[in-house]
Design a protein around this motif. Structure first.
Motif, PDB file in Angstrom:
ATOM      1  N   MET A   1      38.376  42.399  52.635  1.00 22.75           N
ATOM      2  CA  MET A   1      39.491  42.366  51.683  1.00 22.75           C
ATOM      3  C   MET A   1      40.100  43.753  51.450  1.00 22.75           C
ATOM      4  SD  MET A   1      39.671  39.201  51.050  1.00 22.75           S
ATOM      5  CE  MET A   1      38.668  37.729  51.145  1.00 22.75           C
ATOM      6  N   PRO A   7      46.741  43.271  43.955  1.00 25.80           N
ATOM      7  CA  PRO A   7      47.536  42.324  43.165  1.00 25.80           C
ATOM      8  C   PRO A   7      48.872  42.928  42.742  1.00 25.80           C
ATOM      9  CG  PRO A   7      45.246  42.318  42.447  1.00 25.80           C
ATOM     10  CD  PRO A   7      45.384  43.446  43.427  1.00 25.80           C
ATOM     11  N   GLY A  88      36.237  35.780  47.704  1.00 24.45           N
ATOM     12  CA  GLY A  88      37.632  36.136  47.481  1.00 24.45           C
ATOM     13  C   GLY A  88      38.320  35.365  46.380  1.00 24.45           C
ATOM     14  N   HIS A 108      42.029  33.992  40.442  1.00 24.44           N
ATOM     15  CA  HIS A 108      42.397  35.144  41.259  1.00 24.44           C
ATOM     16  C   HIS A 108      41.933  34.910  42.693  1.00 24.44           C
ATOM     17  CE1 HIS A 108      43.049  37.163  37.399  1.00 24.44           C
ATOM     18  NE2 HIS A 108      41.852  36.718  37.053  1.00 24.44           N
ATOM     19  N   TYR A 109      42.840  35.094  43.642  1.00 28.78           N
ATOM     20  CA  TYR A 109      42.523  34.867  45.056  1.00 28.78           C
ATOM     21  C   TYR A 109      42.960  36.081  45.872  1.00 28.78           C
ATOM     22  CZ  TYR A 109      42.786  32.964  49.787  1.00 28.78           C
ATOM     23  OH  TYR A 109      42.642  32.776  51.137  1.00 28.78           O
ATOM     24  N   LEU A 110      42.036  36.626  46.647  1.00 24.08           N
ATOM     25  CA  LEU A 110      42.321  37.764  47.509  1.00 24.08           C
ATOM     26  C   LEU A 110      42.108  37.370  48.965  1.00 24.08           C
ATOM     27  CD1 LEU A 110      40.606  40.714  45.580  1.00 24.08           C
ATOM     28  CD2 LEU A 110      43.028  40.127  45.634  1.00 24.08           C
ATOM     29  N   ALA A 115      47.442  38.468  47.866  1.00 21.65           N
ATOM     30  CA  ALA A 115      46.700  38.505  46.597  1.00 21.65           C
ATOM     31  C   ALA A 115      47.475  37.646  45.602  1.00 21.65           C
ATOM     32  CB  ALA A 115      46.560  39.929  46.082  1.00 21.65           C
ATOM     33  N   ASN A 117      47.430  35.718  41.757  1.00 21.27           N
ATOM     34  CA  ASN A 117      46.857  35.559  40.424  1.00 21.27           C
ATOM     35  C   ASN A 117      47.665  34.500  39.681  1.00 21.27           C
ATOM     36  OD1 ASN A 117      45.014  37.710  40.810  1.00 21.27           O
ATOM     37  ND2 ASN A 117      46.619  39.180  40.294  1.00 21.27           N
TER      38      ASN A 117
END
Length: 275
Positions: A1, A7, A88, A108-110, A115, A117
């Motif tokens: 990541m 973000p 992630g 929250h996703y990376l 990215a 949110n």
């Protein structure tokens, strides 16, 4: 990541931190007590004029879950539970007591190239927010929107782009629903001394007003740093920060308004202890 974009909220943050972070014109004290069992405790107190406010917060870590609880001097209780759902991906539920309409779910996703949110209020007429950034750690572009279902209106609609390199960062952000443009730039002048300079300019499209701030940070030695800031409104600020023991920091801030000579300068002292 690590190769993915940060973000959307991180766009322009390097300049904002240099120009505003740690400046404080009150008396502030905080004590953090970590624990090897997963429970940490932090107590914070701030004296503003003759009013003293404070809070006590705890953080408990267990496996993939983190529980944060904070109680302030007005008997408000804030709770947040964060859980690593998948690699992630994190989900967090937060709420305040006694406000029974304050519940909120954040996800929250990376990803290597994105990215995301998102946030939704846990009530019959929730506030919906989503922010996304795509690109890489060097170049990222993104936006965020907020929608209030109670009034069927948009609360925010922003967009931005950033360019990041080890020696400089540049960002351009469109905020206030397209009414304000902010441009910022940070340049690392000397890596050995940690000397950086930053500038941020704001242009309001509706009124054609412009404002700007410039600042710098310099490490006097490995434990001491000095920051300066000058704004177009005539305010000059300086900050000195000293790590007098590992993870324990004392910060002194001062600000003077050159356009209001009859107003006394502002001074602030913040002490953060971590045994």
């Amino acid at each position: 990541m690590g190769s993915g974009p940060a973000p959307f909220s991180e766009i322009g943050r390097r300049a904002r931190d240099l120009l505003t972070k740690d400046y404080n014109y009150d008396q502030k004290f905080s004590l953090s007590i970590p624990s090897s069992t997963g429970m940490g405790l932090t107590a914070t107190g701030i004296k503003k004029d003759q009013i003293f406010v404070g809070d006590i917060s705890t953080q408990y870590r267990s496996g993939k879950a983190i529980v944060d609880v904070k109680v302030d001097t007005y008997s408000n209780v804030s709770t947040k539970v964060t859980y690593d759902v998948l690699p992630g991906t994190k989900a967090a539920i937060s709420f305040n007591v006694p406000d029974n309409k304050s519940g909120k779910l954040d996800v929250h996703y990376l990803h290597h190239h994105a990215a995301i949110n998102s946030s939704i209020g846990l009530n019959p007429t929730p506030l919906l927010e989503i922010a996304a950034a795509i690109g890489s750690k060097d170049v990222a572009i993104g936006g965020e929107i907020g929608f209030n279902s109670a009034s069927s209106s948009f609360t925010k609609c922003n967009a931005g782009i950033s360019f990041n390199k080890p020696d400089f960062t540049a960002a351009l952000i469109l905020t206030d629903k397209g009414q304000t443009v902010k441009a910022s730039y940070v340049h690392l002048v000397n890596p050995l001394t940690g000397t950086e300079v930053a500038a941020e300019m704001t242009h309001r499209l509706s009124s054609f007003e412009n404002s700007f701030s410039i600042g710098s940070v310099h490490k006097v030695d490995p434990l001491t740093s000095v920051k300066t800031r000058f704004s177009d409104n005539g305010k000059v600020a300086i900050l000195s920060q000293r790590e007098w023991r590992p993870k324990s920091i004392a910060t002194f801030s001062a600000e003077y308004d050159t356009k209001a000579s009859n107003v006394a300068p502002k001074f602030g002292l913040a002490i953060a202890l971590k045994p």
